[in-house]
Design an enzyme around this catalytic site. Structure first.
Site, PDB file in Angstrom:
ATOM      1  N   HIS B 388     113.013 -52.658  27.952  1.00 55.79           N
ATOM      2  CA  HIS B 388     113.434 -53.524  27.195  1.00 55.79           C
ATOM      3  C   HIS B 388     114.020 -52.667  25.873  1.00 55.79           C
ATOM      4  O   HIS B 388     113.334 -51.706  25.284  1.00 55.79           O
ATOM      5  CB  HIS B 388     112.454 -54.313  26.488  1.00 55.79           C
ATOM      6  CG  HIS B 388     112.727 -55.582  25.582  1.00 55.79           C
ATOM      7  ND1 HIS B 388     112.409 -55.653  24.363  1.00 55.79           N
ATOM      8  CD2 HIS B 388     113.729 -56.420  25.735  1.00 55.79           C
ATOM      9  CE1 HIS B 388     112.920 -56.621  23.853  1.00 55.79           C
ATOM     10  NE2 HIS B 388     113.793 -57.185  24.628  1.00 55.79           N
ATOM     11  N   GLU B 390     115.518 -53.510  22.365  1.00 53.14           N
ATOM     12  CA  GLU B 390     115.756 -54.836  21.215  1.00 53.14           C
ATOM     13  C   GLU B 390     116.306 -53.772  20.153  1.00 53.14           C
ATOM     14  O   GLU B 390     115.614 -53.100  19.760  1.00 53.14           O
ATOM     15  CB  GLU B 390     114.538 -55.543  20.756  1.00 53.14           C
ATOM     16  CG  GLU B 390     114.816 -56.460  19.372  1.00 53.14           C
ATOM     17  CD  GLU B 390     116.060 -57.438  19.994  1.00 53.14           C
ATOM     18  OE1 GLU B 390     115.796 -58.050  21.055  1.00 53.14           O
ATOM     19  OE2 GLU B 390     117.135 -57.199  19.017  1.00 53.14           O
ATOM     20  N   HIS B 458     120.797 -59.802  26.263  1.00 52.10           N
ATOM     21  CA  HIS B 458     120.415 -61.228  25.587  1.00 52.10           C
ATOM     22  C   HIS B 458     120.936 -60.963  24.203  1.00 52.10           C
ATOM     23  O   HIS B 458     121.387 -59.780  23.852  1.00 52.10           O
ATOM     24  CB  HIS B 458     119.242 -61.212  25.588  1.00 52.10           C
ATOM     25  CG  HIS B 458     118.329 -61.701  26.836  1.00 52.10           C
ATOM     26  ND1 HIS B 458     117.582 -62.787  26.791  1.00 52.10           N
ATOM     27  CD2 HIS B 458     118.689 -61.551  28.020  1.00 52.10           C
ATOM     28  CE1 HIS B 458     117.432 -63.032  28.138  1.00 52.10           C
ATOM     29  NE2 HIS B 458     117.910 -62.507  28.787  1.00 52.10           N
ATOM     30  N   GLU B 459     121.389 -61.952  23.619  1.00 48.58           N
ATOM     31  CA  GLU B 459     122.320 -62.241  22.366  1.00 48.58           C
ATOM     32  C   GLU B 459     123.486 -61.436  22.782  1.00 48.58           C
ATOM     33  O   GLU B 459     123.780 -60.497  21.912  1.00 48.58           O
ATOM     34  CB  GLU B 459     121.679 -61.747  21.118  1.00 48.58           C
ATOM     35  CG  GLU B 459     120.348 -62.512  20.845  1.00 48.58           C
ATOM     36  CD  GLU B 459     119.234 -61.859  21.600  1.00 48.58           C
ATOM     37  OE1 GLU B 459     119.126 -60.785  22.030  1.00 48.58           O
ATOM     38  OE2 GLU B 459     118.379 -62.900  22.161  1.00 48.58           O
ATOM     39  N   GLU B 477     122.335 -63.335  28.315  1.00 51.58           N
ATOM     40  CA  GLU B 477     122.010 -64.713  27.744  1.00 51.58           C
ATOM     41  C   GLU B 477     123.257 -65.485  27.386  1.00 51.58           C
ATOM     42  O   GLU B 477     124.328 -65.855  28.190  1.00 51.58           O
ATOM     43  CB  GLU B 477     121.109 -64.572  26.702  1.00 51.58           C
ATOM     44  CG  GLU B 477     120.212 -65.672  26.191  1.00 51.58           C
ATOM     45  CD  GLU B 477     119.255 -65.171  25.468  1.00 51.58           C
ATOM     46  OE1 GLU B 477     118.169 -65.891  25.308  1.00 51.58           O
ATOM     47  OE2 GLU B 477     119.266 -64.307  24.523  1.00 51.58           O
ATOM     48  N   GLU B 483     113.227 -70.314  26.673  1.00 50.95           N
ATOM     49  CA  GLU B 483     112.158 -70.090  25.335  1.00 50.95           C
ATOM     50  C   GLU B 483     112.571 -71.263  24.273  1.00 50.95           C
ATOM     51  O   GLU B 483     111.373 -71.464  23.513  1.00 50.95           O
ATOM     52  CB  GLU B 483     112.314 -68.768  24.573  1.00 50.95           C
ATOM     53  CG  GLU B 483     113.627 -68.456  24.088  1.00 50.95           C
ATOM     54  CD  GLU B 483     114.989 -67.902  24.946  1.00 50.95           C
ATOM     55  OE1 GLU B 483     114.877 -68.101  26.098  1.00 50.95           O
ATOM     56  OE2 GLU B 483     116.054 -67.380  24.316  1.00 50.95           O
TER      57      GLU B 483
END
Lengths: 682, 682
Positions: B388, B390, B458-459, B477, B483
Site C-alpha cells: 500500500h 498512500e 485509488h483517488e 477507484e 467504504e
C-alpha cells in the site's frame, strides 16, 4: 495482434446494373445517412448531397471554394409536393470511364469519365423519386427519376424546384426567357442579381476566374428549363407550361426521367468551350450506320429574300424557280458545295404566310419550280437540293403530312431538310419550348433518321445534346443569324455578338449562323434599309467559319458577290466543317476570341479570331500544331486601315511557313478578325 | 465506344504510412475540398468534416439521424487562436481492420475495425494542426496533432474548443466536474440541458433509444477533459488548469498529440458496455512479456479501519501488525486469494495523516509490522502481500522515493501496489486531473511496469484505456467504493448505484469497488454510525462481482463474517476476475441490470443481476451458453421475503441443469440481486 492497413473504397452502397438511363429502378445497398459525398474522377469537383429535414439538397465545390451553395431539389406535382418530406431509402454509387467517337463534330473523341451517385428517396406519401448526380471533373449533371411503382403511374409536374444557389453575384451573360422570338436576342451582360428569368445556357464568370454554364441535357419528353432569379444569388428552375389553362408543365407516366440539369465549371474558356458533359449525358447514337450523315457547306436561295431581291412567295421576284435554282446548282458544283438550299419552293407562301400555319404543303411545288427536275439536276452535278420545310408553326398540319413528305424526299434522294418554325408562339398557342414542342421536335428528328435525312432546324428547340443520340440532328438556329444584319431595325448583330455567343448559345451545340456574306455593305439590299450591313470586316466574316461551329455551314452571299471576292471566297471554300480538335487560344467573353480547329480529314488546322468594336493585337503560340510538321499559314488579316465601320473590306492575304514552336501575331481591326488556314506541307 | 464500369474508391488523398500514433507528420495527397465524409466500416455511422469559413467542424450521423450536429473543433493557444482562420492543405484516409487479445480483461478478443480521416490544416499564422478522426461502427475518436514544424515548437494550450452539439436534450447521467473528491459522487440523472460541467464518461440516452457516451482515450500528457454546457444542447470541452496562476491548461512541444475525444454510439446497453473504442484508441502494449500480470482476488486489512475496529495509525488498534497480517495470510491461503492488502503499515499515519503529504515513507514500517517477515510468510503460503502506497497527495515526496521503494518491493517479490491520493487537491495545489497529475500517474505506471508491479490506484486519474498500453495498470477507484457504506453521512451507496455506474463510470474501465461485504448490517461498525450499512441483499452483493468488472477484486469483509456466511462466501471464492466474454442481457440505466460473463480459464459462465429499490422479475434466455453443453446453474437468489431495507440477508441457493435453450427467471427483491455460476458439465 495483426493489423492490416488497406486503401479502400469507403462507402457502402452500390450494386446497380443499368448502364445508361433506360433502367431507372436500380436497387442499391441500403444506406440511410443524410449526407453523401461524391468526388469527381480526378477530384476537381466535389458534390455534397444532404437531406435536410426531408428536403433533398446539394452543394458543389471546387477545391476549397463552393461553386454552388446549399440548393434544394424537387418538383411539385399536381397532387403532391415532391420537394420535401422525403426519407432516404438508399444510395448507389458507381463510376464510369469511357471514350466515344463523334460521327462528326467539333472534336472527334470525347472522354466520358464520371462518378455517379443515385439517391433513392421515398416521400411521406409513399411515392418514390430518385435523384441522380453525375459528377465530372468539369461539371455536374442532376436528374430526377420516377421509377415504375404502385404509388405513381400517370402524373403531372406543376413546377420544378431545382435550385442553383451561387456563391457570389457573378458576372453573367444571359437571354431573357418567356419572350417571343425563339432565342433571337442579343445576350445581356450583367451581374447575376440583375437576371430576371434566364434562358439556358446561362454563362457566368466568378471573381476567382471560374467559368460556369447552367443548362440541361437530354431534353426528350419534358418542358424546357429556364432559371428564375429568386434573389440572394438563388436561381431556380422554371418550366414552360402547357398553354391550355391547366398550368401543367410536364405530363408524365412512370417510369420517367427528367432531363439532366447541368452545371459546367471550368478554369478557362478553352475548357468551357470544350466541355462535353451535356453530350455525355445524352444516350449513345441510336443510328447504327452513320455513313450517310455528312457535314458540309451549302449555298442557296435565301439571302436574296432577306435583301428583298427575291421573294419566298410567287410572282416576278419569286426566288425558287427551276431556272434560278439551276444557276445555284452550277455554282455549288463548280465550287464544291454539298447542297443548295431553296426556300419558298412550295405552295402557300403567298399573302401573309405566317398566318398559313394550317395550309403549307410539304410536297407541292409552285408551278415555276420543278422539284424533281432540280433534284435530278443537282444530283447529276454531284450536289444536293436541301429541302426546306417551313411549318409556320402549324404543327398539326406538318405532322399530318410528315410521313408522306419524308417518304417522298427519301424517294427523291434528298438527304437534308432545313426546317422552320417562324412565329412568336406555335399556332395552337404553345411555346416553342414547352413539352408539346419538345415532343414534336424530337419526333421530327426520329422520322428524319428513319428516312436518311439530316436536319437543320430554324426556330428550334434549344440544343441539349441530342445529336449524340440522333446524329442526323446536325445544326440549328436558336440565336440571331446573319439575316438580322439585312433587316433588323436594331442595326443587326454588333461586333461583340460572335465573341459573346461562342461562350453562351454555342455552349449548347452547333449554330447555323449562315455566315460568309462578303458584300459587307449589302449593296444589294433594298433602298429602304441602307443602314443595314454586316458589322464586321472581311477577315472577321471569314473567321466566323472557324469560331462558330456548325456541321452544316452556309455560304450565304449571292453568286456575283463570291465572284467579286475570289480571295476571301477561297477561304470559305477551303474551310472544313468537321473537326478533330478544337482549342480556344485566347479570349474574353463579349470582347474577343481566337479559336483553332483541326480538320478531321487532313492535317490542316484553321484559326478564327474575332474582336468587338476594339482593335486588338496579341501573340498566340502555335504549339497546338503537330510537332515536327511544317505548315503554310495562309493568313486572311484585316488591312492596316481596316475598320468594321468605315473600311471593312480591307483584307490582306499573306503566307508564312510555321511550325509548333512558331508564334503568330493576331492583329484585328475594330470589329474585325483574322482567319488562317495552316496547310500541312508534305 | 467501350464503357467500363467499375466500383471504386472515390476519394483522392491517401498515402500515409504511420501505423499508430507515433508519427504525426504524415503527408497526404493534396485535396482541398472543404467537406469530407467518412463512413464507418459497416456504414453504421458517418462522419462529416467541414471547414466552415476557416473553422474546422464535424457532424456525426447514424442512418438518417444526426447524433452530433455541426460542432466546432480547435484549441486556443497562449499566442494564437487555433480554432479559426484555417485552410485545408490536404486529407488522408485509411482503414484498419485488426483483432487483438487482452492479456486480461472483460473480454479476451477485441476487434478494431475503423476508418480514419486525417485533415491537414494550416492556420493563417502558418502553424499546422491536424485533426484525426477514427470512425468505428460504434463510435468516433477525434484527436488533434501538432506536427514538428518551424512555426511551432513549445506551445501552451489555454483552452480546448472541441464541441459536441447534441441533436436533442437527451436523458443524461453525469458527475459534476471541478468539485473535490475525485469522482466520488453519485451520478446525477437529468436532461442534458441541466448539466453544468460534467466529468467524463458522460452517458446519454436519446429518444430514439441510442446510448451515447462522451469520454476521452489515451490521456498521456495533456489535461483531463470535462464538458461544459454552453446551452442549446452544446457541450464544449474544458481542461483542468495548471494551478500556478498562469491559466495554462497544457504545456506542450511539437510533435504533440492530444488524447482522443470519444463519442460512443450504441443501439443497446450490451453494445454500450462492450464498446471498446477507447481501448482501441490506445497504443498496443509496451510490455512484451505479460505473463507476470495476473488478475485475481484479494483480502486484507482495510474494512477494519472503515468500521473503526482498527486504525491506520499506530497504537492499540493498529491494523497493520505482523500478527494480524499473518491471520489474513492464513485466511487468504486457505481460501485461495491471490493477495493480502495491508494499509497503514508505514510510518506517518499518526495524527492528521492527510496533512503529512511531505512525510510519508514508502519503505519504513511501523515497529509492530515486519514487512519482510509478512512478505516471506505470504509467499511461503502461496499468496502475496499487496503493498500500500498512500501518497496523501505528496507527489514530490512520493516521486523522490519511488525508485528506491520500487526497487525494494521488487527485491521482496511484491507484485502489486495499491496506491492512494487522498485529498481534495494535490498537496502542491494541483488538480488530480490536470496535466501535472496526468504525468505523475503515467510515470508511476511506467515505473511499476519496469519493476514487475501491478497497480490498483485509488483517488486516481480517470481511466482512458491506458491499460492496453500498460497492462500492469489493473484497476482503480474514481467512484464511490464500498467504504461509503461504512461511514458516509449521506447513507452510503443507494441500491441504484451499481445499476447506474455500470453504464457511467464503468464505461471507462475497471473499478476496484471492494465488494463482498456479507455482514450487510455492519454489526461490526462503530456505535456512532449505526445507520450505515450496505444497501443491498446478500444475492445483490454477490452479483456485484459479476456486474462490476475489476481484474483485482477485493473480498472486503472481515474474516469472521466470511466464516459466518459460508454459502455466499463460496460464490466469492468461485467467481473469476478474468473473462472471455461479457454480455448485458437486460437493463435500464439506474434501475437494474443483468450481466453474464464467461470465465476465461474454464467453460463456466457467471451471471450478476442487481436492481434499484424496486423488486423485479423477468426472464432471460440462456442462449449465450455454449451450444450443446450442459451447465449446473448454482443460483444465489433473494429469498421470497428479502428486502434490502428490512430482510437483506434472506438468501436462497439452489441448483438446476440448463443449456443454451433454457430460460432463467431473474427474481430480485427490493435493492436485491441474483448471482449465478453456470458450471459446465462434461
Amino acid at each position: 495482434m495483426s493489423t492490416l492497413f488497406r486503401f479502400v473504397s469507403i462507402f457502402l452502397l452500390i450494386g446497380f446494373t443499368s448502364c445508361l438511363n433506360t433502367k431507372i429502378d436500380r436497387m442499391a445497398k441500403k444506406a440511410t445517412s443524410p449526407v453523401q459525398l461524391l468526388d469527381s474522377p480526378s477530384g476537381q469537383l466535389q458534390l455534397i448531397f444532404e437531406l435536410k429535414s426531408g428536403v433533398p439538397t446539394y452543394r458543389l465545390n471546387k477545391g476549397p471554394e463552393f461553386v454552388i451553395l446549399s440548393s434544394d431539389l424537387g418538383v411539385v406535382l399536381e397532387d403532391e409536393d415532391l420537394s420535401k418530406n422525403f426519407e432516404i431509402i438508399g444510395y448507389g454509387k458507381r463510376d464510369s470511364s469511357s471514350t466515344w467517337t463523334q460521327p462528326w463534330g467539333e472534336v472527334k473523341e470525347i472522354v466520358d469519365n464520371h462518378q455517379e451517385l443515385a439517391v433513392y428517396l421515398k416521400h411521406d406519401s409513399g411515392k418514390r423519386m430518385n435523384v441522380i448526380f453525375r459528377l465530372y471533373d468539369t461539371g455536374l449533371g442532376i436528374r430526377y427519376e420516377w421509377p415504375d411503382q404502385e404509388a405513381m403511374n400517370e402524373f403531372v409536374i406543376m413546377e420544378e424546384k431545382t435550385e442553383f444557389v451561387l456563391a457570389d453575384d457573378h458576372d453573367s451573360w444571359w437571354l431573357q426567357a418567356y419572350i417571343p422570338n425563339r432565342y433571337e436576342h442579343l445576350n445581356i451582360a450583367s451581374k447575376a442579381s440583375e437576371i430576371d428569368t434566364a434562358a439556358t445556357p446561362l454563362t457566368m464568370k466568378t471573381d476567382n476566374g471560374l467559368y460556369l454554364s447552367f443548362h440541361e441535357a437530354a431534353l426528350t419528353d419534358y418542358s424546357s428549363m429556364s432559371l428564375i432569379n429568386r434573389g440572394e444569388n438563388k436561381l431556380q428552375a422554371t418550366l414552360f407550361p402547357w398553354m391550355d389553362g391547366t398550368g401543367h408543365k410536364v405530363r408524365a407516366k412512370t417510369p420517367f426521367v427528367s432531363p439532366w440539369r447541368t452545371i459546367k465549371v471550368n478554369e478557362d474558356l478553352d475548357g468551357l468551350v470544350n466541355n462535353y458533359i451535356e453530350l455525355n449525358l445524352n444516350e449513345p447514337s441510336k443510328i447504327e450506320d452513320t455513313s450517310w450523315i455528312e457535314p458540309g457547306k451549302y449555298v442557296g436561295i435565301w439571302w436574296d429574300m432577306h435583301l428583298n431581291r427575291k421573294t419566298w412567295h410567287s410572282g416576278d421576284k419569286h426566288g425558287a424557280t427551276t431556272e434560278y435554282t439551276k444557276e445555284w446548282i452550277d455554282f455549288a458544283a463548280k465550287h464544291g458545295f454539298n447542297g443548295v438550299l431553296v426556300e419558298g419552293w412550295n405552295e402557300t407562301w403567298d399573302g401573309d404566310w405566317t398566318k398559313n400555319a394550317d395550309q403549307f404543303s410539304f410536297t407541292e411545288s409552285y408551278p415555276d419550280y420543278d422539284l424533281e427536275e432540280v433534284v435530278d439536276y443537282a444530283q447529276s452535278k454531284g450536289t444536293n437540293i436541301i429541302m426546306h420545310n417551313e411549318t409556320s408553326t402549324g404543327i398539326e398540319n406538318y405532322e399530318s403530312q410528315i410521313d408522306d413528305a419524308f417518304d417522298y424526299y427519301q424517294q427523291l434522294g434528298i438527304n437534308t431538310i432545313k426546317s422552320g418554325y417562324v412565329g412568336d408562339m406555335i399556332a395552337n398557342g404553345q411555346w416553342h419550348h414547352g413539352q408539346y414542342m419538345v415532343r414534336h421536335y424530337r419526333k421530327v428528328v426520329e422520322k428524319a433518321a428513319e428516312h436518311g435525312i439530316m436536319l437543320d432546324v430554324h426556330e428550334p428547340i434549344k440544343d441539349t445534346g441530342i445529336r449524340r443520340t440522333w446524329p442526323n440532328m446536325m445544326t440549328r438556329e436558336g440565336a440571331r443569324g446573319q439575316e438580322y444584319n439585312a433587316w433588323s431595325g436594331d442595326g443587326g448583330n454588333p461586333p461583340n455578338y460572335v465573341p459573346t455567343i461562342l461562350f453562351t448559345r454555342m455552349l449548347s451545340g452547333p449554330f447555323d449562323y449562315t455566315p460568309g456574306v462578303l458584300d459587307l455593305l449589302l449593296k444589294d439590299n433594298e433602298e429602304g434599309r441602307p443602314k443595314n450591313r454586316v458589322h464586321s470586316t472581311l477577315a472577321g466574316e471569314l473567321a466566323v467559319y472557324v469560331v462558330i461551329y456548325s456541321p452544316l455551314h452556309m455560304a450565304a452571299d449571292l453568286i456575283h458577290n463570291y465572284e467579286n471576292y475570289p480571295i476571301p471566297f477561297q477561304f470559305i471554300k477551303d474551310v472544313p466543317t468537321d473537326w478533330e480538335y478544337t482549342k480556344v487560344l485566347a479570349g474574353e467573353i463579349g470582347k474577343h476570341v481566337t479559336v483553332v480547329r483541326k480538320d478531321r480529314n487532313s492535317d490542316d488546322w484553321y484559326l478564327g479570331a474575332v474582336t468587338d468594336e476594339n482593335a486588338r493585337e496579341y501573340v498566340v503560340d502555335l504549339s497546338f500544331l503537330d510537332d515536327g510538321k511544317e505548315y503554310e499559314a495562309i493568313i486572311y488579316s484585316d488591312g492596316p486601315a481596316a475598320d468594321y465601320e468605315v473600311r471593312p473590306l480591307l483584307l490582306i492575304k499573306y503566307g508564312q511557313i510555321v511550325n509548333s514552336v512558331s508564334t503568330l501575331k493576331i492583329n484585328m481591326a475594330r470589329g474585325g478578325g483574322m482567319a488562317v488556314r495552316f496547310k500541312a506541307r508534305n
